[in-house]
Design an enzyme around this catalytic site. Structure first.
Site, PDB file in Angstrom:
ATOM      1  N   GLY A 116      19.439  29.627 -10.318  1.00 16.32           N
ATOM      2  CA  GLY A 116      19.879  28.257 -10.561  1.00 16.32           C
ATOM      3  C   GLY A 116      19.032  27.276  -9.794  1.00 16.32           C
ATOM      4  N   THR A 120      14.431  32.933 -13.578  1.00 16.44           N
ATOM      5  CA  THR A 120      14.600  33.885 -12.478  1.00 16.44           C
ATOM      6  C   THR A 120      15.191  35.196 -12.983  1.00 16.44           C
ATOM      7  OG1 THR A 120      14.840  32.199 -10.791  1.00 16.44           O
ATOM      8  CG2 THR A 120      15.847  34.288 -10.276  1.00 16.44           C
TER       9      THR A 120
HETATM   10  N1  ASP Z   1      16.471  29.607  -8.225  1.00 19.02           N
HETATM   11  C1  ASP Z   1      15.153  29.447  -8.745  1.00 19.02           C
HETATM   12  C2  ASP Z   1      14.444  28.387  -7.970  1.00 19.02           C
HETATM   13  O1  ASP Z   1      15.040  27.380  -7.647  1.00 19.02           O
HETATM   14  C3  ASP Z   1      15.127  29.058 -10.196  1.00 19.02           C
HETATM   15  C4  ASP Z   1      16.135  29.750 -11.050  1.00 19.02           C
HETATM   16  O2  ASP Z   1      16.879  30.596 -10.632  1.00 19.02           O
HETATM   17  O3  ASP Z   1      16.223  29.428 -12.226  1.00 19.02           O
HETATM   18  O4  ASP Z   1      13.279  28.536  -7.736  1.00 19.02           O
END
Ligand code: ASP
Length: 332
Positions: A249, A197
């Site tokens: 996350g 992300t």
């Molecule tokens: N938050 C994002 C999701 O769950 C993934 C990430 O931030 O790494 O799609």
């Protein structure tokens, strides 16, 4: 309530937190700007990096923060700085957004993005899109050119094409390293730990806040799964009265805890500072639940925080007061 939260927070060592040393005037400061970006939180450890790889990340983060700062320095809007930074990270195969997005369980890239303007609480988002080169531009177009907040899948793609946004064949988003992670995770038949992300938050010289987030989601996620990144209040939030927040996350935890809005609400209704609120959500609440991740956030007075409970988070910041930095690991 406030006392309880503060003592909980102080019990939690602030090892994973970095916060800039700006004095709290308690007032909105015009003429001042702050920009913070992230390129995802997760298992980012020195021992897993080669010097070349580390340099590639550092250089890109530096280039992105410099370009965003250029906009803010000239008096440009927080919204434009956030959009520019996220677009650049979407174009880089290093991050899990746009080109270089992770693959879902069907071996496809399925992307989500959102953006919010703290000046008027307007917001836009897209989810489950496959062919839009820069999902963040589509999110912004939803905000600016529709009466809606969130468009998904084909409808979002048709809308983005009509807006003149660039479309790409699925081969554009492919990267070898993400494909290998997908095969590895698939072999274990589990949803991947691998997250990424990208996000940006900014305070501009006019006192306006903005936040944006863009992602490919989680490796091997179920077809149709939507994470926190396009959900206003969960992965992204901005309100000139409080702060601008972008999360990264394990999205399901961020949705259940409505993290981005919760940080703003803790400031508004409980009187916590930005740092106290972010620490409480990430280092106390999420950590207790096993929710891995982090946030970047800036408040209306220019304080900012980059708080995470994972081994690392790609991040960078720049302020009108001359604070600049790029970080990856927890101890930086
Ligand atoms: N938050 C994002 C999701 O769950 C993934 C990430 O931030 O790494 O799609």
């Amino acid at each position: 309530m406030k006392k309880y939260l503060i003592s909980l927070i102080s019990l939690t060592l602030l090892v994973f937190t970095s916060c800039q040393p700006v004095k709290n005037s308690g007032k909105k400061t015009l003429g001042k700007y702050v920009l913070v970006i992230h390129g995802g939180a997760g298992v980012i450890e020195k021992k897993l990096m080669t010097p070349e790889k580390e340099k590639r990340y550092r250089d890109k983060l530096q280039q992105v923060i410099d370009s965003g700062e250029f906009i803010l320095k000239r008096g440009g809007s927080a919204l434009d700085a956030v959009t520019k930074c996220i677009t650049m990270m979407e174009d880089s195969p290093l991050f899990n957004a746009g080109k270089g997005s992770v693959f879902n369980a069907r071996g496809e890239n399925e992307m989500d993005a959102s953006i919010m303007d703290g000046k008027n609480l307007m917001a836009g988002a897209v989810a489950n899109v496959h062919v839009i080169k820069n999902p963040i531009l589509a999110a912004r177009a939803v905000m600016e050119h529709t009466p809606h907040v969130l468009l998904i899948s084909k409808g979002a793609e048709i809308f983005a094409a009509k807006q003149g946004l660039q479309m790409e064949d699925s081969s554009y988003f492919f990267t070898e390293s993400r494909w290998k992670s997908y095969l590895k995770v698939k072999a274990k038949m589990a949803q991947g730990e691998k997250h990424g992300t990208v996000g940006a938050v900014a305070l501009d010289k006019h006192g306006n806040l903005a936040a944006g987030t863009s992602t490919g989601g989680m490796t091997c996620k179920m077809y149709g799964r939507v994470g926190d990144s396009p959900i206003i209040g969960a992965g992204t939030y901005a309100d000139n009265a409080t702060c601008a927040v972008s999360c990264t996350g394990y999205g399901e935890y961020f949705i259940r805890n409505v993290v981005a809005y919760d940080i703003s609400a803790l400031m508004k209704y409980s009187g916590l500072s930005l740092k106290e609120a972010a620490n409480y959500d990430i280092l106390v609440k999420l950590k207790k639940q096993g929710g891995e991740g982090g946030v970047i956030a800036v408040d209306r007075t220019g304080h900012f925080t980059m708080t995470f409970n994972t081994p690392g988070m790609f991040r960078a910041y720049a302020t009108s007061e001359g604070f600049h930095g790029v970080g990856m690991y927890a101890d930086q």
